[in-house]
Scaffold this active site. Sequence first.
Site, PDB file in Angstrom:
ATOM      1  N   GLU A  30      71.856 121.897  21.682  1.00 24.45           N
ATOM      2  CA  GLU A  30      71.837 121.891  20.377  1.00 24.45           C
ATOM      3  C   GLU A  30      71.984 123.508  19.661  1.00 24.45           C
ATOM      4  O   GLU A  30      71.284 124.248  20.425  1.00 24.45           O
ATOM      5  CB  GLU A  30      70.660 121.246  19.521  1.00 24.45           C
ATOM      6  CG  GLU A  30      71.062 119.679  19.544  1.00 24.45           C
ATOM      7  CD  GLU A  30      69.768 118.871  18.988  1.00 24.45           C
ATOM      8  OE1 GLU A  30      68.953 119.333  18.276  1.00 24.45           O
ATOM      9  OE2 GLU A  30      69.558 117.593  19.311  1.00 24.45           O
TER      10      GLU A  30
ATOM     11  N   LEU B  59      74.589 119.093  26.773  1.00 19.36           N
ATOM     12  CA  LEU B  59      74.994 120.025  25.733  1.00 19.36           C
ATOM     13  C   LEU B  59      73.672 120.540  25.156  1.00 19.36           C
ATOM     14  O   LEU B  59      72.716 119.820  25.131  1.00 19.36           O
ATOM     15  CB  LEU B  59      75.654 119.609  24.688  1.00 19.36           C
ATOM     16  CG  LEU B  59      75.232 118.314  23.684  1.00 19.36           C
ATOM     17  CD1 LEU B  59      74.527 118.611  22.769  1.00 19.36           C
ATOM     18  CD2 LEU B  59      76.842 117.782  23.223  1.00 19.36           C
TER      19      LEU B  59
ATOM     20  N   PHE C  20      65.714 130.904  30.285  1.00 18.93           N
ATOM     21  CA  PHE C  20      64.539 129.927  30.201  1.00 18.93           C
ATOM     22  C   PHE C  20      63.271 130.414  30.662  1.00 18.93           C
ATOM     23  O   PHE C  20      62.361 129.834  31.350  1.00 18.93           O
ATOM     24  CB  PHE C  20      64.883 128.529  30.747  1.00 18.93           C
ATOM     25  CG  PHE C  20      65.313 127.573  29.918  1.00 18.93           C
ATOM     26  CD1 PHE C  20      66.456 127.639  29.154  1.00 18.93           C
ATOM     27  CD2 PHE C  20      64.339 126.512  29.350  1.00 18.93           C
ATOM     28  CE1 PHE C  20      67.006 126.796  28.528  1.00 18.93           C
ATOM     29  CE2 PHE C  20      64.821 125.473  28.412  1.00 18.93           C
ATOM     30  CZ  PHE C  20      66.176 125.681  27.801  1.00 18.93           C
TER      31      PHE C  20
ATOM     32  N   GLY D  46      55.770 132.060  24.837  1.00 18.67           N
ATOM     33  CA  GLY D  46      56.020 131.842  23.495  1.00 18.67           C
ATOM     34  C   GLY D  46      55.185 130.512  23.186  1.00 18.67           C
ATOM     35  O   GLY D  46      54.279 130.127  23.709  1.00 18.67           O
TER      36      GLY D  46
ATOM     37  N   VAL E 285      75.038 114.304  19.817  1.00 22.07           N
ATOM     38  CA  VAL E 285      75.825 114.029  21.283  1.00 22.07           C
ATOM     39  C   VAL E 285      77.197 113.439  20.821  1.00 22.07           C
ATOM     40  O   VAL E 285      78.202 113.655  21.268  1.00 22.07           O
ATOM     41  CB  VAL E 285      75.116 113.331  22.147  1.00 22.07           C
ATOM     42  CG1 VAL E 285      76.099 112.828  23.357  1.00 22.07           C
ATOM     43  CG2 VAL E 285      73.905 114.088  22.713  1.00 22.07           C
TER      44      VAL E 285
ATOM     45  N   ASP F 282      79.455 103.966  14.234  1.00 25.49           N
ATOM     46  CA  ASP F 282      77.707 104.274  14.193  1.00 25.49           C
ATOM     47  C   ASP F 282      77.510 103.240  13.167  1.00 25.49           C
ATOM     48  O   ASP F 282      78.421 102.573  12.405  1.00 25.49           O
ATOM     49  CB  ASP F 282      77.651 105.527  13.385  1.00 25.49           C
ATOM     50  CG  ASP F 282      76.087 105.900  13.403  1.00 25.49           C
ATOM     51  OD1 ASP F 282      76.075 106.943  14.462  1.00 25.49           O
ATOM     52  OD2 ASP F 282      75.269 105.305  13.042  1.00 25.49           O
TER      53      ASP F 282
ATOM     54  N   CYS G  66      64.815 116.509  23.186  1.00 25.18           N
ATOM     55  CA  CYS G  66      65.075 116.190  24.623  1.00 25.18           C
ATOM     56  C   CYS G  66      63.974 116.263  25.621  1.00 25.18           C
ATOM     57  O   CYS G  66      63.319 115.545  26.240  1.00 25.18           O
ATOM     58  CB  CYS G  66      66.553 116.614  25.244  1.00 25.18           C
ATOM     59  SG  CYS G  66      67.603 115.893  24.269  1.00 25.18           S
TER      60      CYS G  66
HETATM   61  P1  NAD Z   1      71.110 111.073  17.267  1.00 23.60           P
HETATM   62  O1  NAD Z   1      69.849 110.505  16.699  1.00 23.60           O
HETATM   63  O2  NAD Z   1      71.406 112.289  16.698  1.00 23.60           O
HETATM   64  O3  NAD Z   1      72.253 110.145  17.113  1.00 23.60           O
HETATM   65  C1  NAD Z   1      72.435 108.731  17.593  1.00 23.60           C
HETATM   66  C2  NAD Z   1      73.199 108.001  16.450  1.00 23.60           C
HETATM   67  O4  NAD Z   1      73.303 106.808  17.168  1.00 23.60           O
HETATM   68  C3  NAD Z   1      72.823 107.815  15.101  1.00 23.60           C
HETATM   69  O5  NAD Z   1      73.961 108.259  14.141  1.00 23.60           O
HETATM   70  C4  NAD Z   1      72.415 106.215  15.124  1.00 23.60           C
HETATM   71  O6  NAD Z   1      72.763 105.710  13.827  1.00 23.60           O
HETATM   72  C5  NAD Z   1      73.584 105.686  16.256  1.00 23.60           C
HETATM   73  N1  NAD Z   1      73.136 104.462  16.583  1.00 23.60           N
HETATM   74  C6  NAD Z   1      71.892 103.824  16.955  1.00 23.60           C
HETATM   75  N2  NAD Z   1      72.007 102.621  17.334  1.00 23.60           N
HETATM   76  C7  NAD Z   1      73.276 102.115  17.130  1.00 23.60           C
HETATM   77  C8  NAD Z   1      73.827 100.971  17.433  1.00 23.60           C
HETATM   78  N3  NAD Z   1      73.393  99.956  17.973  1.00 23.60           N
HETATM   79  N4  NAD Z   1      75.428 101.148  17.111  1.00 23.60           N
HETATM   80  C9  NAD Z   1      75.893 102.211  16.381  1.00 23.60           C
HETATM   81  N5  NAD Z   1      75.133 103.332  16.426  1.00 23.60           N
HETATM   82  C10 NAD Z   1      73.964 103.515  16.706  1.00 23.60           C
HETATM   83  O7  NAD Z   1      70.892 111.052  18.940  1.00 23.60           O
HETATM   84  P2  NAD Z   1      71.329 112.392  19.887  1.00 23.60           P
HETATM   85  O8  NAD Z   1      70.492 113.514  19.849  1.00 23.60           O
HETATM   86  O9  NAD Z   1      72.843 112.468  19.584  1.00 23.60           O
HETATM   87  O10 NAD Z   1      71.040 111.802  21.308  1.00 23.60           O
HETATM   88  C11 NAD Z   1      71.954 110.552  21.730  1.00 23.60           C
HETATM   89  C12 NAD Z   1      71.517 110.548  23.206  1.00 23.60           C
HETATM   90  O11 NAD Z   1      71.921 111.625  23.799  1.00 23.60           O
HETATM   91  C13 NAD Z   1      70.065 110.378  23.499  1.00 23.60           C
HETATM   92  O12 NAD Z   1      69.885 109.364  24.539  1.00 23.60           O
HETATM   93  C14 NAD Z   1      69.510 111.814  24.181  1.00 23.60           C
HETATM   94  O13 NAD Z   1      68.461 111.626  24.618  1.00 23.60           O
HETATM   95  C15 NAD Z   1      70.837 112.145  24.681  1.00 23.60           C
HETATM   96  N6  NAD Z   1      70.930 113.771  24.645  1.00 23.60           N
HETATM   97  C16 NAD Z   1      70.757 114.248  23.746  1.00 23.60           C
HETATM   98  C17 NAD Z   1      70.998 115.637  23.683  1.00 23.60           C
HETATM   99  C18 NAD Z   1      70.825 116.357  22.288  1.00 23.60           C
HETATM  100  O14 NAD Z   1      70.677 117.733  22.418  1.00 23.60           O
HETATM  101  N7  NAD Z   1      70.456 115.961  21.183  1.00 23.60           N
HETATM  102  C19 NAD Z   1      71.371 116.546  24.745  1.00 23.60           C
HETATM  103  C20 NAD Z   1      71.763 115.427  25.935  1.00 23.60           C
HETATM  104  C21 NAD Z   1      71.476 114.235  25.749  1.00 23.60           C
END
Ligand code: NAD
Length: 458
Positions: free
Chosen positions: A167, A165, A276, A280, A9, A28, A287
């Site tokens: 993935e 979004l 959706f 399957g 994200v 990060d 998520c």
């Molecule tokens: P991710 O695990 O891919 O990325 C998270 C990042 O945050 C990592 O790089 C980690 O090192 C960093 N991080 C963690 N703690 C930190 C800190 N204290 N300081 C700095 N960096 C830190 O996670 P993601 O899939 O991108 O998801 C992020 C959020 O968005 C979640 O809450 C998720 O539920 C939400 N979300 C995800 C998606 C998806 O499809 N992946 C879609 C919508 C919402």
Amino acid sequence: MAVVGAGYVGLVTGASLARVGHRVTCVDKDGERVAGLRDGRMPVYEPGLEELVARGTGAGRLSFTEDLDAAVGRADVVFIAVDTPQGDDDAADLSNVSAVARGIGRALTGSARRERPLVVANKSTVPVGSGDYVSTVIRDGAEEAGGLDSPEKVRFGVASNPEFLREGSAVYDSLFPDRIVVGAEEAWVVEVMRGLYGPVIEQSFPVEMDPRPRVTVPFVVTDLASAEMIKYAANAFLATKVSFINEISDLCELTGADVGSVATGIGLDGRIGPRFLNAGIGWGGSCLPKDVSALRAIAREHHHDTKLLDATVAVNDRRRGLVVSKLRRDLGTLGGKRVALLGLAFKPNTDDLREAPSLGIAAELLSLGAGVVGYDPVAVKTAARQVPGLRVVFDPYEALTGAHAAVVVTDWEEVRNLDLRRAASLMQEPKLLVDGRNAFDPAAARGAGLLYRGFGRG
Ligand code: NAD
């Protein structure tokens, strides 16, 4: 802008905001990730991301750091986009969000901070009510750093800006979203967010795409709690829709109906919609499982029964077992049999294996004595680390060689485009194809010499 958390994200958001003209620093805590990004190495696989990041860094609008203080010091808006995994009690674990909020509070008191209010926009998926929690923790951080002695510096507002979004098409979704949701309690915060998203809302940034997907993106303004609930409700609805079609799929199997035709027939109803509705193996990924669990945990806190969501989860839990039953029905015992898993990532076009059905299926087959070979275009190395005993290969035909059965777990293009005759020529009897995504035409598969089993296909 600063975007904290450079994962699926955060990195996509940061690169997209740079693409529409903002100056963005992605922060990060993972030093290796930051160093890799500075060298142009992507920490996640997402189509179009590498080019988008290169474009941003090349234009001098996108940079990477581990230094939260410096990034907050320069920013008008800080996005929180860190992971909120499922905690032991099923609720979302907010420790990363809390660490970042505390850090923002400390940074707000620093000398680098200009005396201009900061918007903290939360993109992480968090329980309803977390907006207030973030404000409290920012204040705690500021207090620890002595910032409350000069309160004019600690001026900030919090927004909830949930992310939708997908993935696999995250870059597209970020630049051309269906809608943007902003929840806030203060009007000035909403206006800052509206301004920030202006080029996306108006689709006014230069884009090499014709025709443009839409003219104006809806900008939905709510209070904080409603924005947080919108995210959970959207994911719970999607999970329920998939579980619904899977239940219908089981009934199709029992009655001789075809779930593909049924999905087409109901999906054309504008009130239902075609997406959706793929029967399957069921839903998984980073998520839906954790967000449905978190919503149920919120309900429990309020002593409320979530009968529909409980059933959604129960239906889904049975899906992976169905794959194993279908294998057993035609192979008899699985001991000594060889099974190829076609696709390992939780869906196509991503390397994400969080809650991927492949992992549970592989572990179960291995425990039953089968030899399991997994193929995936991008996720093989991580899968091999996560499932001891799983052999992984980069070529689907290598996975199929000598296999008694193959399971379509993820319908990557590479899997959909398999040459089924070649697959059958490489496999051992009974040459069983369990199509967990109903990706193949049953007649074509049978014509190629495979014993075809789909889901809900009569
Ligand atoms: P991710 O695990 O891919 O990325 C998270 C990042 O945050 C990592 O790089 C980690 O090192 C960093 N991080 C963690 N703690 C930190 C800190 N204290 N300081 C700095 N960096 C830190 O996670 P993601 O899939 O991108 O998801 C992020 C959020 O968005 C979640 O809450 C998720 O539920 C939400 N979300 C995800 C998606 C998806 O499809 N992946 C879609 C919508 C919402």
